[in-house]
Every structure is written in structure tokens, then in C-alpha cells.
Design a protein around this motif. Structure first.
Motif, PDB file in Angstrom:
ATOM      1  N   LEU A 111      12.521  28.071  -4.096  1.00  0.00           N
ATOM      2  CA  LEU A 111      13.094  27.741  -5.405  1.00  0.00           C
ATOM      3  C   LEU A 111      12.105  26.941  -6.257  1.00  0.00           C
ATOM      4  N   ARG A 112      11.386  26.062  -5.591  1.00  0.00           N
ATOM      5  CA  ARG A 112      10.384  25.248  -6.296  1.00  0.00           C
ATOM      6  C   ARG A 112       9.321  26.170  -6.907  1.00  0.00           C
ATOM      7  N   LYS A 115      10.698  28.108  -9.841  1.00  0.00           N
ATOM      8  CA  LYS A 115      10.753  27.298 -11.070  1.00  0.00           C
ATOM      9  C   LYS A 115       9.379  27.169 -11.697  1.00  0.00           C
ATOM     10  N   GLY A 119      10.052  29.515 -14.359  1.00  0.00           N
ATOM     11  CA  GLY A 119      10.897  28.516 -15.032  1.00  0.00           C
ATOM     12  C   GLY A 119      12.384  28.799 -14.909  1.00  0.00           C
ATOM     13  N   ARG A 120      12.776  29.561 -13.895  1.00  0.00           N
ATOM     14  CA  ARG A 120      14.199  29.882 -13.738  1.00  0.00           C
ATOM     15  C   ARG A 120      14.687  29.456 -12.359  1.00  0.00           C
ATOM     16  N   PHE A 121      15.996  29.409 -12.225  1.00  0.00           N
ATOM     17  CA  PHE A 121      16.589  29.011 -10.943  1.00  0.00           C
ATOM     18  C   PHE A 121      17.927  29.724 -10.772  1.00  0.00           C
ATOM     19  N   GLY A 150      18.587  22.854  -4.813  1.00  0.00           N
ATOM     20  CA  GLY A 150      18.263  23.140  -6.220  1.00  0.00           C
ATOM     21  C   GLY A 150      18.922  24.390  -6.777  1.00  0.00           C
TER      22      GLY A 150
END
Ligand SMILES: NC(=O)C1=CN([C@@H]2O[C@H](COP(=O)(O)OP(=O)(O)OC[C@H]3O[C@@H](n4cnc5c(N)ncnc54)[C@H](OP(=O)(O)O)[C@@H]3O)[C@@H](O)[C@H]2O)C=CC1
Ligand SMILES: Nc1nc(=O)c2c([nH]1)NC[C@@H]1CN(c3ccc(C(=O)N[C@@H](CCC(=O)O)C(=O)O)cc3)C=[N+]21
Length: 381
Positions: A111-112, A115, A119-121, A150
């Protein structure tokens, strides 16, 4: 049926270096043809041998002391005189928490990177109808885990007496929302709502529970690949594989045939080439059938229904039960499995504890499914 109260015993945690499992955040292929199906290193026989080896080493240390038969005899008498304590058993405890922790770390890391790169999650939407204590507990656990790694969450809570159209509207709204990647409708639903109708409406691409007929159908048929595998069955298999339990060719008995656990677990075990029997409320003599199994999965929802004398010596026991029962002290509730742990631990070669067994792995699989869904939506796979 006589169901005796049976407190979960405190046990010595058994930790083993975690091997890379076949199911995880990246969902490597478990649908390989037979010749490619991995064989797992630690079979039930070796699980038994392992504990036997431990006993041998123990006696090796004592050897210098046991210099004559009299001492041996005395030791034996003493040993018999001391009642077996909770930790004096041979079963390996199949801990779920370290596995869940490792999966969470992998999800967090992915997830890091997601991002940073786009720039999305991911976002998970949870729908809860009514006010059941256990549903609140399970949702709290899931939301907490999402927060830790996250994954963003949105919760829609509807009253117990809501109209079916309200629930369908809520689900349809999430289906249409491009920022939502996973949808779960917490089960069971109140009686007046048609569970199957609701599940059918969840978009199969966002069905992180894996309950949609399209996903179940693709799980059931050899050679097909579902978009999502239900979390608890996936957790069960993950736990077996990570602990090196051999599945191929083993006789598995699943007690319970629910769509959340029993049925999909049977399909997954068959994918791994176990010979599977399904037991349910109409099964005659479940004890006899269970006693022939190498792997027993309990998914009934009745505390301690599976007793020690149901099990074959050396069986591997996966307790899926997560039942909230009144604490004997009268203060609050505690969680109890479907298996009488104190009895089973003396017969099994390996067993999951409740809490701390399959439950935490199930939750980590929800995170993994949600991550997979977002990756698909973002074109990252
Ligand atoms: N650890 C985890 O990750 C998860 C745990 N759970 C837990 O698993 C348990 C079961 O939940 P769920 O699958 O939703 O429950 P369901 O009520 O949907 O299913 C229970 C199953 O048990 C069968 N059954 C009932 N009584 C008997 C009996 N006396 N002998 C044999 N079989 C019987 C039923 O048979 P029939 O079909 O004939 O009615 C049914 O198939 C609960 O404790 C739940 O909290 C659930 C999901 C995840
Ligand atoms: N749409 C839907 N999806 C589900 O996946 C779903 C559901 N409905 N309805 C109910 C069951 C049950 N379930 C559990 C999840 C986590 C634990 C869990 O983490 N248990 C902890 C203990 C929990 C406690 O303290 O009560 C443990 O075993 O260590 C248990 C059970 C998911 N379910």
C-alpha cells in the motif's frame, strides 16, 4: 448432545520459521495441475515425529540419571501420579497471529508503494444491519486492521427493521462508486432480508468476501479462477500451508456447510487434493465420520461440540468457531471455539487455538483481497 464446558487452556506457543505460503497478498496460483502441486515439507506424520523427537531428547538428557530400572520405575510412577497439566501434550499449536502479522506487513508495504507510485489507496465499504453484539465485534476487528495497514473504510449502518430496498440501495451506491474497491455486507442479516438477493447485487469485482455466485462458481470448478476467495477458508488453507501440514491425499472432514466457511473450505481443500467429507445438522453419527479424518475443520457455531473422542490420534484440527459465550465469572463475554481444546490438544498432532488461530488470519485475508481488488481497479496487475 452432551456439550461440556471446556475452558481454553493456556499453552506454550510453538513458533516455526514462517515459510512463504502459497496464498497471500499476491494470490499465487493454487490452481496448478497435479504435477505442479507443491508437496509440503512437514506432514502429519512428521508433526507427530517432531513431538516424539522432543520427548526423546528430553529423556536423553535424563539418561545419566536413569542408571537403573528402579529409578526408571520410580520416575514412571511419579509421572503417572502427577496429573497432566495444560502444557503437557504433544499437539503443535497452530498460531494464527504471527501469520496475520506477516501478511499485514506485506499489505502495508504494498500500500505504501501504491501511494508513492500512483497516489491512490484502497477503500473498503462495510454494511451492517441491526445491532448484533458479535457483528459489532467482528466489524470492529476488521476496521481496526484496515486502519493499521492503511485501507480507508466507510461504514453504513442500517436499523434492524430496514427495508430490503434500503440495503440494496446502499450496496448499489458502493457498486457505482469508483473510489470503493471492496464491499462487505456483514452476515447474518435479519430474517426479513433475502441474504442471497443482497449477495447477488454486490459487484463481483468488489466482492472481497467472495460470496457472489460468480466467485463461488469459479472456485467450485476445476481450472477456473475466482476474483476473490472467501477470507476464512483462505485463512484456513494459509494456516495449514504455512505450518507445513500436508493436504494432498489426506482425508478431510468439515463439520458445517455454510457459504462463509464450510462450503468454500471444502472447495479449497479439494483444490489442494484432499478427499473431503461434509458434515451438517442432518449427518448421522458425526463422531464416527470425524474420527476417520486426518484434517478436521470445525465450522458449526456451537461451543465445544467437537470432543477429544471424536478425533483420530494425530489429526490436525482447525477450529473455525468464534462463539461469544458468557464468561463464567459473570462479567462480560469471552470467545469460544467449536472444539473442546483441552480434550483435543491431547489427541491431535496440531490444533488452532481460539482466539488467536484462524480468526486473525481471516482478517488479514480481507486486507489482502481488498488490496488485490484495488490493484485490479488501478490496472496494477
Ligand atoms: N474464524 C473465522 O474466521 C470465522 C469464524 N466463523 C465462525 O464459525 C462458526 C459458524 O459460522 P457460520 O459458518 O457462519 O454458521 P452457519 O450457522 O451458517 O453454519 C453452521 C453449519 O453447522 C451445521 N451444524 C449445525 N449443527 C450441527 C450439528 N449438531 N452437527 C453438525 N453440523 C451442524 C449446519 O448444518 P445445516 O447446513 O444442516 O444447517 C451449518 O451447515 C461461528 O462460530 C462463526 O463465528 C465464521 C466465519 C469466519
Ligand atoms: N460478510 C461477512 N463476512 C465475514 O467474513 C463474516 C461475516 N459476514 N459474519 C460473521 C463471520 C465471522 N467472522 C470472523 C472474523 C474474524 C474473527 C476473529 O478475528 N476472531 C478472533 C476473536 C474475536 C473475538 O474476540 O470475539 C480470534 O479468533 O482470535 C472471527 C470470526 C467473519 N465473518
Amino acid at each position: 448432545m452432551n456439550i461440556r464446558g471446556c475452558a481454553t487452556a493456556g499453552v506454550v506457543a510453538w513458533h516455526r520459521t514462517l515459510r512463504k505460503a502459497l496464498l497471500g497478498p499476491n494470490l499465487p496460483d493454487v490452481w496448478l495441475p497435479r504435477e505442479h502441486t507443491p508437496s509440503h515439507t512437514l506432514s502429519q506424520e512428521s508433526l507427530q515425529r517432531k513431538s516424539f523427537d522432543v520427548n526423546l531428547k528430553f529423556y536423553d538428557h535424563l539418561k545419566p540419571l536413569l542408571w537403573c530400572q528402579h529409578v526408571l520405575f520410580l520416575f514412571g510412577c511419579l509421572r503417572l501420579a502427577i496429573p497432566l497439566g495444560a502444557n503437557e501434550h504433544n499437539a503443535v499449536i497452530l498460531e494464527g497471529k504471527p501469520i496475520a502479522k506477516e501478511i499485514k506487513l506485506r499489505v502495508t508495504d504494498e500500500l505504501r508503494r501504491m501511494k508513492i507510485s500512483i497516489g491512490r489507496f484502497p477503500r473498503l465499504s462495510v454494511v451492517l444491519v441491526g445491532d448484533r453484539r458479535d457483528s459489532h465485534t467482528f466489524i470492529h476487528i476488521k476496521l481496526k486492521a484496515c486502519n493499521q495497514v492503511g485501507i480507508e473504510t466507510v461504514v453504513t449502518q442500517l436499523p434492524e427493521n430496514c427495508a430490503e430496498s434500503d440495503l440494496l440501495d446502499a450496496v448499489s451506491g458502493f457498486n457505482l462508486d469508483p473510489d470503493v474497491h471492496g464491499i462487505i455486507v456483514q452476515l447474518p442479516l435479519p430474517q426479513h432480508l433475502d441474504e442471497e438477493k443482497i449477495i447477488n447485487v454486490v459487484s463481483p469485482e468488489k466482492d472481497v468476501d467472495g460470496f457472489h455466485p460468480l466467485n463461488v462458481g469459479n472456485l467450485a470448478i476445476r481450472g477456473r479462477k475466482p476474483l476473490f476467495i472467501p477470507c476464512a477458508p483462505k485463512g484456513c488453507i494459509e494456516l495449514l500451508l504455512r505450518h507445513g501440514v500436508e493436504i494432498k491425499g489426506k482425508r478431510a472432514v468439515i463439520i458445517g456447510r455454510s457459504k462463509i466457511v464450510g462450503l468454500p473450505t471444502s472447495l479449497l481443500l479439494q483444490r489442494h487434493h484432499a478427499t473431503v467429507s461434509m458434515l451438517h445438522a442432518y449427518t448421522k453419527d458425526p463422531q464416527q465420520i470425524t474420527s476417520e479424518a486426518d484434517i478436521v475443520v470445525a465450522d458449526v457455531g456451537i461451543p465445544n461440540i467437537v470432543r477429544g473422542n471424536w478425533l483420530k490420534k494425530g489429526a490436525v484440527v482447525i477450529d473455525m468457531g468464534s462463539n461469544q459465550v458468557k464468561d463464567p465469572s459473570g462479567h462480560g463475554f469471552r470467545v469460544s471455539g467449536d472444539v473442546c481444546f483441552e480434550e483435543a490438544v491431547k489427541v491431535a498432532s496440531a490444533i488452532t487455538p481460539v482466539p488467536g488461530g484462524v480468526g486473525p488470519v481471516t482478517v488479514s485475508m480481507l486486507l489482502s483481497n481488498t488490496l488485490d481488488s484495488a490493484k485490479r481497479a488501478f490496472g496494477m496487475v
